[in-house]
Motif scaffolding. Structure first.
Motif, PDB file in Angstrom:
ATOM      1  N   TYR A   1     -11.513  -4.053  -3.550  1.00 53.81           N
ATOM      2  CA  TYR A   1     -10.622  -3.716  -2.435  1.00 53.81           C
ATOM      3  C   TYR A   1     -10.674  -2.205  -2.210  1.00 53.81           C
ATOM      4  O   TYR A   1     -11.298  -1.465  -2.991  1.00 53.81           O
ATOM      5  N   GLN A   2     -10.037  -1.749  -1.167  1.00 59.35           N
ATOM      6  CA  GLN A   2      -9.999  -0.329  -0.859  1.00 59.35           C
ATOM      7  C   GLN A   2      -8.573   0.183  -0.950  1.00 59.35           C
ATOM      8  O   GLN A   2      -7.631  -0.493  -0.538  1.00 59.35           O
ATOM      9  N   ARG A   3      -8.456   1.394  -1.489  1.00 64.03           N
ATOM     10  CA  ARG A   3      -7.147   2.024  -1.589  1.00 64.03           C
ATOM     11  C   ARG A   3      -7.338   3.529  -1.405  1.00 64.03           C
ATOM     12  O   ARG A   3      -8.150   4.138  -2.108  1.00 64.03           O
ATOM     13  N   MET A   4      -6.608   4.100  -0.467  1.00 62.31           N
ATOM     14  CA  MET A   4      -6.680   5.522  -0.157  1.00 62.31           C
ATOM     15  C   MET A   4      -8.112   5.951   0.147  1.00 62.31           C
ATOM     16  O   MET A   4      -8.576   7.021  -0.253  1.00 62.31           O
ATOM     17  N   GLY A   5      -8.845   5.074   0.839  1.00 59.37           N
ATOM     18  CA  GLY A   5     -10.199   5.391   1.241  1.00 59.37           C
ATOM     19  C   GLY A   5     -11.240   5.256   0.160  1.00 59.37           C
ATOM     20  O   GLY A   5     -12.410   5.579   0.379  1.00 59.37           O
ATOM     21  N   HIS A   6     -10.855   4.756  -1.026  1.00 59.56           N
ATOM     22  CA  HIS A   6     -11.785   4.601  -2.136  1.00 59.56           C
ATOM     23  C   HIS A   6     -11.919   3.127  -2.491  1.00 59.56           C
ATOM     24  O   HIS A   6     -10.949   2.368  -2.429  1.00 59.56           O
ATOM     25  N   VAL A   7     -13.117   2.733  -2.898  1.00 57.28           N
ATOM     26  CA  VAL A   7     -13.351   1.364  -3.333  1.00 57.28           C
ATOM     27  C   VAL A   7     -12.844   1.207  -4.769  1.00 57.28           C
ATOM     28  O   VAL A   7     -13.160   2.009  -5.650  1.00 57.28           O
ATOM     29  N   GLN A   8     -12.050   0.189  -4.996  1.00 60.19           N
ATOM     30  CA  GLN A   8     -11.473  -0.089  -6.315  1.00 60.19           C
ATOM     31  C   GLN A   8     -11.891  -1.490  -6.760  1.00 60.19           C
ATOM     32  O   GLN A   8     -12.165  -2.367  -5.929  1.00 60.19           O
TER      33      GLN A   8
ATOM     34  N   ASP B   1      -2.626  -5.713  -3.876  1.00 61.12           N
ATOM     35  CA  ASP B   1      -2.637  -5.688  -2.415  1.00 61.12           C
ATOM     36  C   ASP B   1      -2.370  -7.101  -1.916  1.00 61.12           C
ATOM     37  O   ASP B   1      -1.848  -7.945  -2.653  1.00 61.12           O
TER      38      ASP B   1
ATOM     39  N   ARG C   1       0.815  -1.208   0.000  1.00 64.57           N
ATOM     40  CA  ARG C   1       0.000   0.000   0.000  1.00 64.57           C
ATOM     41  C   ARG C   1       0.854   1.266   0.000  1.00 64.57           C
ATOM     42  O   ARG C   1       0.499   2.266  -0.611  1.00 64.57           O
TER      43      ARG C   1
END
Length: 912
Positions: free
Chosen positions: A427-434, A388, A375
């Protein structure tokens, strides 16, 4: 010529150095002039990688550039200087020969704003490019997509065509004319070049007007006609594009070169796919890439004489082959090959033959990396191909009857070779759903199922509003993250799932091949149940009606054995019998149909250490893929209008800009075409990942030196730039001039001021036709004595429609004046003084005018001051130059404004 006397020092802290060959010496070019090249000169360009990431296996690049009008002596001097510089810099240098208009992508990548070809030569007493120089009148022909270039052409409408961009540069006025067949990306990049010229050469003080539609930009077109003359007839069609497509680049041939009795002997050795072991360190080779580019490879043990003759031998080869003289030549040294050269071979190892790696060593990757760092370290995610730690949500659908049917979560890891599957990972990355959507295709899947797979993927993408990253995966070539999703328990069966969701009846005996050492690289695949399928370095599971044998080859490791015991739990129960190679019971061989020879060699993993990621812009020409490489790439090379291809060798990424998303289907096809036409014979099973702007996973962003996720937050479109930034300030068409050609009737002769000009004789006197000139408002109102040789046209004759209207002379351009009328032509921000000011050679700020009360103010000024009708707003007067103030205005008290009697000699009380 003694090249040592003219060899300059280089600054190690600068990445780019440019020298011009002048009087057979190397003279440094100032940085503000980078990208400007005079056609009668030769140049030397040195690029030294500065960033840590760029220097991993990268070398310096040394180019010599020859203008199309450069003499042979200057070219010889440039080549000699390059050889001397190369010896000074050492072996870690790639040499290039560049010709005007046919430069390599590597060369063009240095000049992001574009390349300007300037006519003639550089006088010794002049600087290369002088900022704030306004004594300019030229027409630039702008071409190119990602790499833009502009060449000076004849100042005439005959230079124009429908498919390119042209820039009329009048010093303080710059009018960009976009052909009706040009695309928005071409217009945007042309405008970027225009703005760059304004900022670098005019200190940002020139004014830009844009002609996208001549009907809507009539004022700008009239200014152009005042300079270029009236346009007669239709413009020619777009000139044919000479872009080299990937199919043309697919053919490569390797030649061994030597000299025998002063004759150059060239012998063909091999064609594609090439292997690295063909190159011997004591020899010298030429690699011909379809006549598009010539590479010269010099072994470390080749003679110094051979190395000095590299360019001359390449030119003799080009001549013998009948290739154009401008064919690009690249000279590479053993152990310091460029990325483009290495990718012409099936594989490339920096360790082969103990080659010295002149660049920085590539980072070593741990066998069991710490996925917790993915991350915070996108570069690690890119190298490991892991988004991830694979702990996100998983959904699986099987393609049946052209639709998608959900798979029971307990059977997510069990796929069939005869089917296609959609695997959605969230998944989540930097508070956003991806989201990542894997499109998995089995080896035995039908064409019908593959088409249905793509259609269902598009439906899902629409449901998620285009936020899905789509990765096309082929059975057996699954990326590590895909395997990690199933925790190393992925099993691929040979059959297929029927219409009822059930698999075909399983045979009594089945053999499964288990490969991998951890959860990120382990897969279990069913293979034919016969002894020849075994391998001494792997593990196999033999399933029979009565017992399951877990067979360990002699060469397998402890990690393999440990992972296999976990992986096969989905295939068999607890009654597994462990069998070591060489100690098999009779029942084992009976189940396989008897003993048979099988391979005992270890399958080595593909060595990708010698390959560097490469970024290309994608386009299509005549139905074939055309790629333009962005060497030393960064996020700045990604534009909302682009489709970009990033080749990391193990994966192909296709990035779609926001304005190019409609090409998503074609983009996936371009990825496959790229693999099929690659000269190295790339595997068509290489994963292809389609990404949309704003949804980039770390496996993509990690290949860039720095990545700003907010870069496009306030990104303006081309139309917004033209309508907003350029049109926000006073319009360019507040300029008017004698001779701008508005087609309104002229006033009767009795109402014209003395000396007014309406036309002029043809200077050669051959056709005797008068060439009409008129003001923006249709009336000539400038005073002064009429020059000799000019006749007065009929007062009511339309003034614009004379077909033989010729370009204005320099003296006539000096007569240009300002108009204060409105503009409808998409114009640039600033208010022009006059077109005479645009051609003013001073290039500096306006000179202070005469002091108030100076008796010479009116008598010595070159053009009469305008008079005033009524009052003028003081906002307009505050920033007006002294020499342009109307009569009655005190230069020392401009803020007060002025009043005066109405003019009687000019209709509509308007005098220019």
């Amino acid at each position: 010529m003694d090249v040592n006397k003219g060899l300059p020092a280089t600054d190690s802290h600068r990445g780019l150095h440019v020298w011009i060959i002048e009087n057979l010496r190397m003279a440094p070019v100032p940085e503000k002039a980078y990208g400007n090249f005079f056609e009668e000169h030769c140049y030397i360009v040195l690029h030294v990688p500065q960033s840590l990431k760029a220097t991993q296996g990268a070398c310096s690049d040394l180019h010599y550039w020859a203008g199309k009008e450069a003499g042979a002596e200057a070219q010889d001097a440039a080549e000699a200087f390059v050889q001397q510089l190369q010896e000074t810099l050492g072996g870690a240098t790639v040499q290039h020969r560049e010709a005007q208009g046919h430069e390599s992508d590597c060369f063009r990548s240095y000049f992001r704003s574009g390349i300007i070809y300037r006519r003639g030569g550089l006088a010794s007493a002049l600087t290369h490019v002088e900022t704030n120089l306004y004594n300019i009148q030229r027409l630039l022909h702008i071409r190119g997509r990602k790499h833009v270039s502009a060449a000076e052409v004849e100042l005439s409408w005959s230079s124009f065509n429908k498919g390119d961009i042209f820039l009329l540069d009048l010093g303080k006025v710059m009018i960009q004319w976009n052909g009706p067949e040009t695309s928005i990306p071409e217009k945007a990049r042309g405008l970027a070049l225009t703005c760059s010229l304004r900022d670098r050469e005019r200190g940002g003080r020139a004014q830009i007007g844009v002609v996208d539609d001549e009907v809507e930009a009539t004022d700008l077109v009239r200014i152009m006609e005042a300079v270029l003359g009236c346009r007669v007839g239709n413009l020619p069609a777009t000139r044919p594009d000479k872009s080299v497509n990937q199919l043309q680049k697919a053919s490569v041939r390797l030649y061994h070169v030597c000299e025998k009795d002063e004759d150059l002997v060239i012998q063909e050795l091999a064609t594609c796919p090439l292997t690295q072991d063909l190159l011997r360190e004591e020899d010298y080779y030429i690699l011909d890439q379809g006549g598009f580019k010539i590479y010269v490879w010099q072994g470390r043990l080749s003679s110094l004489q051979e190395k000095k003759a590299a360019f001359s031998r390449a030119l003799r080869f080009i001549q013998a082959k009948g290739y154009p003289t401008y064919t690009n030549v690249e000279v590479v040294n053993d152990g310091a090959e460029s990325a483009s050269f290495r990718q012409l071979f099936q594989s490339w190892s920096t360790k082969q033959r103990g080659n010295k790696n002149f660049g920085r060593p590539s980072k070593s990757i741990q066998v069991r990396p710490d996925v917790g760092k993915l991350r915070s370290q996108p570069e690690l995610a890119a190298q490991l191909r892991m988004v991830d730690d694979a702990s996100g949500k998983v959904e699986v659908w099987c393609i049946r009857d052209l639709g998608r049917q959900p798979v029971d979560p307990e059977r997510h890891a069990q796929l069939c070779a005869g089917n296609c599957y959609l695997v959605l990972y969230t998944y989540q990355r930097m508070g956003h759903v991806q989201h990542i959507l894997y499109l998995w295709r089995g080896h035995r899947a039908t064409t019908r199922d593959v088409k249905a797979l793509n259609c269902n993927a598009e439906e899902l993408d629409l449901m998620y509003r285009g936020a899905l990253v789509q990765e096309h995966v082929t059975m057996g070539s699954e990326p590590p993250h895909f395997l990690a999703i199933f925790q190393g328990q992925l099993v691929v069966f040979q059959g297929h799932t029927g219409h009822d969701g059930k698999e075909q009846p399983a045979p009594a005996t089945r053999l499964f091949h288990v490969q991998g050492t951890d959860s990120c690289n382990t897969r279990t695949v069913e293979v034919p149940a016969r002894a020849s399928a075994l391998n001494s370095h792997d593990i196999f599971l033999l399933v029979t009606a009565s017992v399951c044998y877990l067979w360990f080859g002699k060469g397998c490791s402890g990690d393999q054995r440990e992972m296999a015991r976990t992986a096969v739990s989905a295939v068999s129960g607890e009654n597994k019998e462990t069998v070591l190679e060489g100690q098999e019971p009779p029942g084992f061989w009976e189940a396989l149909g008897g003993p048979a020879p099988y391979p005992g060699n270890k399958r080595l993993p593909e060595d990708v250490s010698g390959f560097q990621p490469r970024l290309f812009e994608c386009s299509s020409h005549m139905g074939h893929l055309v790629l333009t490489e962005m060497v030393f790439f960064s996020q700045e090379d990604l534009d909302k209008y682009d489709i970009m291809l990033l080749d990391t060798w193990q994966e192909i990424f296709l990035w779609l800009g926001e304005a190019a998303s409609k090409w998503k289907k074609e983009a996936a096809d371009w990825g496959q075409e790229y693999l099929k036409t690659h000269p190295a014979g790339r595997s068509p099973a290489t994963p292809v990942v389609v990404i949309k702007q704003g949804h980039e996973p770390p496996t993509f962003t990690g290949w860039f030196l720095a990545w700003d996720p907010y870069k496009w937050t306030n990104d303006q479109s081309y139309k917004e730039v033209v309508d907003g930034s350029l049109g926000a300030m006073p319009a360019i068409c507040e300029i008017t001039a004698v001779s701008t050609g508005f087609s309104r009737p002229a006033p009767p002769p009795s109402r014209l001021p003395p000396g007014s000009r309406l036309g002029r004789q043809d200077p050669d006197g051959q056709n005797g036709q008068e060439r009409s000139q008129a003001l923006v408002d249709g009336r000539v109102c400038s005073g002064g004595k009429r020059p000799s040789g000019l006749s007065v046209a009929s007062p009511w004759e339309p003034l614009l429609h004379t077909p033989s209207l010729s370009p204005l002379s320099e003296q006539e351009l000096n007569d240009f004046q300002l108009s204060r009328g409105p503009s409808n032509g998409g114009a640039d921000p600033l208010t022009l003084q006059t077109l005479k000011g645009s051609q003013d050679g001073s290039g500096n700020e306006r000179q202070p005018g005469p002091k108030a009360g100076d008796a010479s103010t009116n008598s010595h000024h070159s053009s009469p001051r305008p008079t005033i009708s009524g009052s003028l707003p003081r906002q307009r007067l505050m920033h007006q130059a002294v020499e342009d103030l109307p009569e009655g205005v005190d230069p020392a008290r401009k803020e007060v404004g002025a009043r005066g009697p109405p003019a009687t000699h000019c209709p509509r009380n308007r005098c220019i």
